[in-house]
Design an enzyme around this catalytic site. Sequence first.
Site, PDB file in Angstrom:
ATOM      1  N   GLN A  34     -32.436  92.040  21.404  1.00 16.72           N
ATOM      2  CA  GLN A  34     -32.864  90.893  20.604  1.00 16.72           C
ATOM      3  C   GLN A  34     -32.523  91.132  19.135  1.00 16.72           C
ATOM      4  O   GLN A  34     -32.674  90.241  18.312  1.00 16.72           O
ATOM      5  CB  GLN A  34     -34.375  90.689  20.774  1.00 16.72           C
ATOM      6  CG  GLN A  34     -34.799  90.379  22.200  1.00 16.72           C
ATOM      7  CD  GLN A  34     -36.301  90.508  22.387  1.00 16.72           C
ATOM      8  OE1 GLN A  34     -37.054  89.569  22.173  1.00 16.72           O
ATOM      9  NE2 GLN A  34     -36.740  91.696  22.757  1.00 16.72           N
ATOM     10  N   HIS A  78     -29.747  87.358  20.418  1.00 12.84           N
ATOM     11  CA  HIS A  78     -30.125  86.517  19.271  1.00 12.84           C
ATOM     12  C   HIS A  78     -29.060  86.525  18.181  1.00 12.84           C
ATOM     13  O   HIS A  78     -29.340  86.216  17.018  1.00 12.84           O
ATOM     14  CB  HIS A  78     -31.485  86.966  18.711  1.00 12.84           C
ATOM     15  CG  HIS A  78     -32.606  86.795  19.686  1.00 12.84           C
ATOM     16  ND1 HIS A  78     -33.826  87.433  19.547  1.00 12.84           N
ATOM     17  CD2 HIS A  78     -32.684  86.104  20.847  1.00 12.84           C
ATOM     18  CE1 HIS A  78     -34.606  87.101  20.575  1.00 12.84           C
ATOM     19  NE2 HIS A  78     -33.944  86.307  21.367  1.00 12.84           N
ATOM     20  N   CYS A 126     -19.408  78.855  10.225  1.00 12.65           N
ATOM     21  CA  CYS A 126     -19.509  77.567   9.538  1.00 12.65           C
ATOM     22  C   CYS A 126     -20.443  76.645  10.306  1.00 12.65           C
ATOM     23  O   CYS A 126     -20.524  76.714  11.534  1.00 12.65           O
ATOM     24  CB  CYS A 126     -18.125  76.924   9.423  1.00 12.65           C
ATOM     25  SG  CYS A 126     -18.169  75.333   8.585  1.00 12.65           S
ATOM     26  N   CYS A 132     -17.764  77.431   3.363  1.00 12.04           N
ATOM     27  CA  CYS A 132     -16.587  77.700   4.212  1.00 12.04           C
ATOM     28  C   CYS A 132     -15.358  77.095   3.539  1.00 12.04           C
ATOM     29  O   CYS A 132     -15.484  76.245   2.654  1.00 12.04           O
ATOM     30  CB  CYS A 132     -16.808  77.038   5.570  1.00 12.04           C
ATOM     31  SG  CYS A 132     -15.418  77.215   6.700  1.00 12.04           S
ATOM     32  N   GLY A 146     -39.304  98.985  22.261  1.00 10.44           N
ATOM     33  CA  GLY A 146     -39.442  98.411  20.928  1.00 10.44           C
ATOM     34  C   GLY A 146     -39.515  96.907  20.867  1.00 10.44           C
ATOM     35  O   GLY A 146     -39.066  96.294  19.900  1.00 10.44           O
TER      36      GLY A 146
HETATM   37  N1  APR Z   1     -40.434 102.631  18.731  1.00 11.19           N
HETATM   38  C1  APR Z   1     -40.722 101.795  19.767  1.00 11.19           C
HETATM   39  N2  APR Z   1     -41.437 100.633  19.610  1.00 11.19           N
HETATM   40  C2  APR Z   1     -41.883 100.340  18.374  1.00 11.19           C
HETATM   41  C3  APR Z   1     -41.641 101.189  17.256  1.00 11.19           C
HETATM   42  C4  APR Z   1     -40.873 102.376  17.477  1.00 11.19           C
HETATM   43  N3  APR Z   1     -40.580 103.190  16.475  1.00 11.19           N
HETATM   44  N4  APR Z   1     -42.222 100.626  16.155  1.00 11.19           N
HETATM   45  C5  APR Z   1     -42.804  99.455  16.571  1.00 11.19           C
HETATM   46  N5  APR Z   1     -42.602  99.296  17.898  1.00 11.19           N
HETATM   47  C6  APR Z   1     -43.005  98.163  18.743  1.00 11.19           C
HETATM   48  C7  APR Z   1     -44.243  97.408  18.258  1.00 11.19           C
HETATM   49  O1  APR Z   1     -45.425  97.988  18.785  1.00 11.19           O
HETATM   50  C8  APR Z   1     -43.988  96.013  18.822  1.00 11.19           C
HETATM   51  O2  APR Z   1     -44.534  95.886  20.136  1.00 11.19           O
HETATM   52  O3  APR Z   1     -41.952  97.229  18.688  1.00 11.19           O
HETATM   53  C9  APR Z   1     -42.453  95.920  18.927  1.00 11.19           C
HETATM   54  C10 APR Z   1     -41.817  94.976  17.914  1.00 11.19           C
HETATM   55  O4  APR Z   1     -42.217  93.674  18.271  1.00 11.19           O
HETATM   56  P1  APR Z   1     -41.802  92.421  17.368  1.00 11.19           P
HETATM   57  O5  APR Z   1     -42.037  92.725  15.962  1.00 11.19           O
HETATM   58  O6  APR Z   1     -42.477  91.242  17.983  1.00 11.19           O
HETATM   59  O7  APR Z   1     -40.220  92.327  17.562  1.00 11.19           O
HETATM   60  P2  APR Z   1     -39.379  91.758  18.802  1.00 11.19           P
HETATM   61  O8  APR Z   1     -40.090  91.960  20.080  1.00 11.19           O
HETATM   62  O9  APR Z   1     -38.016  92.318  18.678  1.00 11.19           O
HETATM   63  O10 APR Z   1     -39.337  90.178  18.448  1.00 11.19           O
HETATM   64  C11 APR Z   1     -38.608  89.339  19.287  1.00 11.19           C
HETATM   65  O11 APR Z   1     -38.874  87.528  17.753  1.00 11.19           O
HETATM   66  O12 APR Z   1     -38.994  87.003  15.579  1.00 11.19           O
HETATM   67  C12 APR Z   1     -38.210  86.883  16.672  1.00 11.19           C
HETATM   68  O13 APR Z   1     -35.851  86.672  16.834  1.00 11.19           O
HETATM   69  C13 APR Z   1     -36.865  87.566  16.481  1.00 11.19           C
HETATM   70  O14 APR Z   1     -35.648  88.999  18.007  1.00 11.19           O
HETATM   71  C14 APR Z   1     -36.916  88.738  17.461  1.00 11.19           C
HETATM   72  C15 APR Z   1     -37.906  88.263  18.496  1.00 11.19           C
END
Ligand code: APR
Length: 243
Positions: A97, A115, A123, A143, A182
């Site tokens: 993502q 994503h 553009c 552009c 993550g």
């Molecule tokens: N290692 C593993 N996991 C981690 C670490 C780490 N060092 N640090 C934080 N985390 C975990 C957090 O506990 C959380 O559950 O990573 C997760 C991050 O979650 P989000 O911030 O919600 O990110 P993500 O899941 O990638 O979001 C999805 O949402 O905002 C939109 O388009 C954006 O691609 C993104 C999508």
Amino acid sequence: MFEEISNALQNARRIVFVTGAGISEESGIPTFRGKDGLWRKYDPMKLATIDAFYEDPKLVWEWYQDRRRNIISAEPNNGHKSITELEKLYQVTVLTQNIDGLHQRAGNSKVLELHGSIIRIKCTVCDFQKDFTGYFDVLPPKCKCDNILRPDVVWFGESLPQEVWKNAMQEASLCDVMIIAGTSLVVSPANTLPIFAKQNNAMLIEINPEQTIMSNEMDLSIRDTSANVIPKLVEFVKEIKSQ
Ligand code: APR
């Protein structure tokens, strides 16, 4: 740490990673919903929708230019790099993502960007697009067709790139082991990928210091960071495969 899934790792051929912002957190890139997450400080409806972009493209670009600066100067961490190591032992595909390109910069050879990419610009009208790591003096940038450029990322309310999504569903449906690292799994359709894997009886492993909405569906949940855990997984697999 991995003993209970040793058999699955021994017999697996295809491993799929589903990753999110957490795997890049240890490279200095903030997550979205974590403690110092971006969406705790900024309103995504003001910065990450097509309507917000057309309402104030300069504001949106200023924010993306800041994020590009941080991302372009960041380095892949051991979480990203260990996946490249794992490719020597399995057929590995990364469904990410993340828009930061750190998986590719770490040498991960098969990465599907669900994503899009903040490095790529396109553009809003013609079919111009390219990877660009420079900075724009004038925002919003234009552009050559004189229409405004945008980051080639998927904003809220927009569809995922269809070809990428189709391939991602297929990879998830064919894997033996899925490692979910993550991500909070709150955003769809990316959060349906573990379901495709489960339908194929794949082993689900979660790597996340915190509980997620799908932790109960996992075969193994490791409450630690990806840069700590994935290198250990590589060592464990090397050991069991050498026996
Ligand atoms: N290692 C593993 N996991 C981690 C670490 C780490 N060092 N640090 C934080 N985390 C975990 C957090 O506990 C959380 O559950 O990573 C997760 C991050 O979650 P989000 O911030 O919600 O990110 P993500 O899941 O990638 O979001 C999805 O949402 O905002 C939109 O388009 C954006 O691609 C993104 C999508």
